[in-house]
Motif scaffolding. Structure first.
Motif, PDB file in Angstrom:
ATOM      1  N   UNK A 117       0.837  -1.204   0.000  1.00  0.00           N
ATOM      2  CA  UNK A 117       0.000   0.000   0.000  1.00  0.00           C
ATOM      3  C   UNK A 117       0.870   1.250   0.000  1.00  0.00           C
ATOM      4  N   UNK A 118       0.515   2.161  -0.873  1.00  0.00           N
ATOM      5  CA  UNK A 118       1.126   3.493  -0.922  1.00  0.00           C
ATOM      6  C   UNK A 118       0.192   4.462  -0.218  1.00  0.00           C
ATOM      7  N   UNK A 119       0.656   5.066   0.873  1.00  0.00           N
ATOM      8  CA  UNK A 119      -0.151   6.040   1.599  1.00  0.00           C
ATOM      9  C   UNK A 119       0.234   7.437   1.119  1.00  0.00           C
ATOM     10  N   UNK A 120      -0.699   8.104   0.455  1.00  0.00           N
ATOM     11  CA  UNK A 120      -0.426   9.459  -0.016  1.00  0.00           C
ATOM     12  C   UNK A 120      -0.549  10.447   1.146  1.00  0.00           C
ATOM     13  N   UNK A 121       0.285  11.489   1.186  1.00  0.00           N
ATOM     14  CA  UNK A 121       0.124  12.519   2.215  1.00  0.00           C
ATOM     15  C   UNK A 121      -1.317  13.026   2.233  1.00  0.00           C
TER      16      UNK A 121
ATOM     17  N   UNK B 132       9.294  12.490  -0.299  1.00  0.00           N
ATOM     18  CA  UNK B 132      10.481  13.020  -0.964  1.00  0.00           C
ATOM     19  C   UNK B 132      10.419  12.787  -2.469  1.00  0.00           C
ATOM     20  N   UNK B 133       9.899  11.627  -2.881  1.00  0.00           N
ATOM     21  CA  UNK B 133       9.767  11.325  -4.310  1.00  0.00           C
ATOM     22  C   UNK B 133       8.816  12.307  -4.987  1.00  0.00           C
ATOM     23  N   UNK B 134       7.742  12.645  -4.292  1.00  0.00           N
ATOM     24  CA  UNK B 134       6.809  13.631  -4.847  1.00  0.00           C
ATOM     25  C   UNK B 134       7.487  14.992  -4.997  1.00  0.00           C
ATOM     26  N   UNK B 135       8.262  15.378  -3.997  1.00  0.00           N
ATOM     27  CA  UNK B 135       8.951  16.671  -4.048  1.00  0.00           C
ATOM     28  C   UNK B 135       9.924  16.719  -5.218  1.00  0.00           C
TER      29      UNK B 135
ATOM     30  N   UNK C  77       6.028  18.142  -6.799  1.00  0.00           N
ATOM     31  CA  UNK C  77       4.735  18.188  -6.099  1.00  0.00           C
ATOM     32  C   UNK C  77       4.954  18.265  -4.598  1.00  0.00           C
ATOM     33  N   UNK C  78       4.442  19.319  -3.991  1.00  0.00           N
ATOM     34  CA  UNK C  78       4.553  19.499  -2.549  1.00  0.00           C
ATOM     35  C   UNK C  78       3.191  19.546  -1.865  1.00  0.00           C
ATOM     36  N   UNK C  79       2.123  19.698  -2.639  1.00  0.00           N
ATOM     37  CA  UNK C  79       0.783  19.793  -2.075  1.00  0.00           C
ATOM     38  C   UNK C  79       0.047  18.457  -2.199  1.00  0.00           C
TER      39      UNK C  79
ATOM     40  N   UNK D 297      -4.192  13.961  -7.156  1.00  0.00           N
ATOM     41  CA  UNK D 297      -4.675  14.096  -8.531  1.00  0.00           C
ATOM     42  C   UNK D 297      -3.821  13.323  -9.532  1.00  0.00           C
ATOM     43  N   UNK D 298      -2.697  12.761  -9.078  1.00  0.00           N
ATOM     44  CA  UNK D 298      -1.825  11.993  -9.961  1.00  0.00           C
ATOM     45  C   UNK D 298      -2.530  10.717 -10.415  1.00  0.00           C
ATOM     46  N   UNK D 299      -2.388  10.358 -11.666  1.00  0.00           N
ATOM     47  CA  UNK D 299      -3.064   9.170 -12.199  1.00  0.00           C
ATOM     48  C   UNK D 299      -2.551   7.898 -11.531  1.00  0.00           C
TER      49      UNK D 299
END
Length: 221
Positions: free
Chosen positions: A42-46, A83-86, A90-92, A98-100
């Protein structure tokens, strides 16, 4: 007294009470897609934060790994995910959500993603009382198909289990002052967030997440 009339009224009242009790029961969640998917990781999104408290998102996120791991899932390290998102600009959390699903699976390789939204976080002050409340909702989405596997919500409050205050209005006012001072000096929100997050993400609860493959209860729910 007209006993027949009395019995009719009693029966009508009883029927209303029974119907009310049934109406308050949450409908059973349909786990068909969940059981077909049976995610292992499972990937937990912020979490998206709908409150004015800026620390809410990462406070809830910091509590997410333990209940999911105890439920039998491999959880992508939340700090590395952030960190991968940053690194991808993407920081928000709203942008991350909203990422697919195809992109999320390509980057992280997880089976499913958990989207969390925080609706309440912090202390609410009233005239003779105050309470720290955290409320969140979540949904689990299959990253291979985009199907919704599960959704739920949970809440926790510092007022849970508190006995009715004694001592009249003066006692209530003194208690309120003490609680407000304590709330200002110590941040209870993070602790309450832990309770709410555990309730939201634990397996084996009514309409909650199913057990993962690392749990001895896997496939029994």
């Amino acid at each position: 007294m007209n006993w027949m009339k009395y019995l009719k009224v009693l029966a009508a009242v009883t029927g209303i009470v029974v119907m009310t009790g049934c109406a308050t029961q949450a409908p059973k969640f349909d786990y068909t897609a969940y059981k077909e998917s049976r995610p292992r990781s499972i990937l937990v999104l912020p979490p998206v934060n709908n409150t004015p408290e800026v620390q809410a998102s990462y406070s809830v996120l910091s509590h997410a790994t333990r209940p999911l791991a105890e439920a039998g899932y491999y959880v992508m390290p939340v700090t590395l995910v952030a960190e991968a998102f940053k690194e991808n600009g993407m920081t928000q959390p709203t942008d991350m959500h909203a990422t697919s699903v195809d992109k999320l699976r390509q980057i992280f390789g997880a089976d499913a993603a958990l989207y969390v939204t925080i609706n309440k976080y912090g202390t609410v002050y009233q005239v003779v009382n105050s309470a720290t409340v955290v409320t969140a909702q979540a949904k689990l989405v299959d990253l291979k198909t985009g199907k919704l596997l599960w959704s739920g919500s949970a809440s926790a409050s510092s007022e849970e289990g508190q006995n009715q205050q004694q001592g009249g209005l003066v006692g209530l006012l003194i208690t309120a002052v003490v609680k407000q001072v304590m709330a200002s000096a110590f941040d209870q929100s993070h602790q309450i967030a832990g309770v709410a997050t555990t309730r939201l993400m634990s397996a084996g609860m009514g309409n909650g997440l199913l057990y993962g493959p690392r749990s001895p209860n896997y496939g029994k729910d």
